[in-house]
Design a protein around this motif. Structure first.
Motif, short mmCIF file in Angstrom:
data_model
loop_
_atom_site.label_atom_id
_atom_site.label_comp_id
_atom_site.label_asym_id
_atom_site.label_seq_id
_atom_site.Cartn_x
_atom_site.Cartn_y
_atom_site.Cartn_z
N LYS A 169 6.02 5.52 -41.20
CA LYS A 169 4.65 5.59 -41.68
C LYS A 169 4.01 6.95 -41.35
O LYS A 169 3.37 7.56 -42.20
CB LYS A 169 3.82 4.45 -41.09
N LEU A 171 5.63 9.66 -43.55
CA LEU A 171 5.16 9.56 -44.93
C LEU A 171 3.72 10.07 -45.08
O LEU A 171 3.41 10.82 -46.01
CB LEU A 171 5.27 8.12 -45.43
N ILE A 172 2.86 9.71 -44.14
CA ILE A 172 1.46 10.17 -44.19
C ILE A 172 1.41 11.70 -44.07
O ILE A 172 0.69 12.37 -44.81
CB ILE A 172 0.61 9.49 -43.09
N MET A 201 3.77 13.85 -44.84
CA MET A 201 4.32 14.44 -46.07
C MET A 201 3.31 14.38 -47.22
O MET A 201 3.09 15.38 -47.90
CB MET A 201 5.59 13.70 -46.50
N LEU A 202 2.73 13.22 -47.41
CA LEU A 202 1.77 13.06 -48.52
C LEU A 202 0.54 13.95 -48.33
O LEU A 202 0.07 14.57 -49.29
CB LEU A 202 1.36 11.60 -48.66
N PHE A 203 0.02 14.02 -47.12
CA PHE A 203 -1.15 14.84 -46.87
C PHE A 203 -0.84 16.32 -47.06
O PHE A 203 -1.59 17.05 -47.70
CB PHE A 203 -1.71 14.57 -45.47
N PHE A 207 1.58 17.76 -48.81
CA PHE A 207 1.83 18.05 -50.22
C PHE A 207 0.52 18.04 -51.01
O PHE A 207 0.23 18.96 -51.77
CB PHE A 207 2.82 17.04 -50.81
N SER A 208 -0.28 17.01 -50.80
CA SER A 208 -1.53 16.86 -51.57
C SER A 208 -2.49 18.01 -51.32
O SER A 208 -3.09 18.54 -52.26
CB SER A 208 -2.23 15.55 -51.21
N LYS A 252 5.89 21.67 -51.38
CA LYS A 252 7.02 20.86 -50.92
C LYS A 252 7.38 21.21 -49.48
O LYS A 252 7.74 20.34 -48.69
CB LYS A 252 8.22 21.06 -51.83
N ALA A 278 4.99 19.53 -47.32
CA ALA A 278 5.36 18.12 -47.18
C ALA A 278 6.45 17.97 -46.12
O ALA A 278 6.40 17.06 -45.28
CB ALA A 278 5.84 17.56 -48.52
#
Length: 144
Positions: A55, A58-59, A61-63, A65-66, A85, A88
């Motif tokens: 978790k 993933l958080i 990576m998503l943050f 990248f976003s 990338k 991420a």
């Protein structure tokens, strides 16, 4: 609570970051083969409890990248998706808190270097570059 394998994290970070940095400096491009494989290795490492919990990875990576995609959109594509990338990948390996801290530290270091170069007159401000550029274009234009 799992114990983070710091040595494994360091090895993965170095193995993927060095080629990415070299490619970015030489070609101003970050190949997907490094970032995508690095992200895959992180996700597999999460399954085997080598890295951060899934978790958190993933958080991060998503943050990462976003945020970089938003910067890319705001700068109209001056920041590449390879950078997003890589952000991420770093977000996954560091987690959200450490990723934010590393971005802050990197930004402050970059600002300090730029200020030193401006003070030493080895770097021009953008407004000076634009003014000098206009003078050169008007002086060398075919209409004169």
């Amino acid at each position: 609570m799992r114990k983070l394998n710091t040595f494994a994290v360091f090895i993965i970070f170095v193995l993927f970051s060095i080629p990415i940095i070299i490619q970015d400096i030489k070609h101003q491009k970050i190949p997907d083969k490094y970032t995508i494989i690095g992200i895959a290795v992180l996700l597999i490492g999460c399954i085997f409890d080598i890295f951060l919990p899934f978790k958190q990875t993933l958080i991060g990576m998503l943050f990462g990248f976003s945020l970089f995609v938003l910067v890319r959109m705001a700068t109209k594509g001056k920041l590449g998706l390879g950078d997003a990338k890589y952000a991420a990948f770093l977000g996954g390996i560091l987690g959200l808190r450490l990723w934010l801290a590393s971005v802050l530290i990197a930004s402050l270091c970059g600002l300090a270097v730029c200020l030193i170069l401006i003070i030493m007159k080895r770097m021009k401000r953008r407004s000076e570059e634009r003014r000098v550029g206009k003078e050169c274009r008007s002086r060398w234009s075919p209409s004169h």
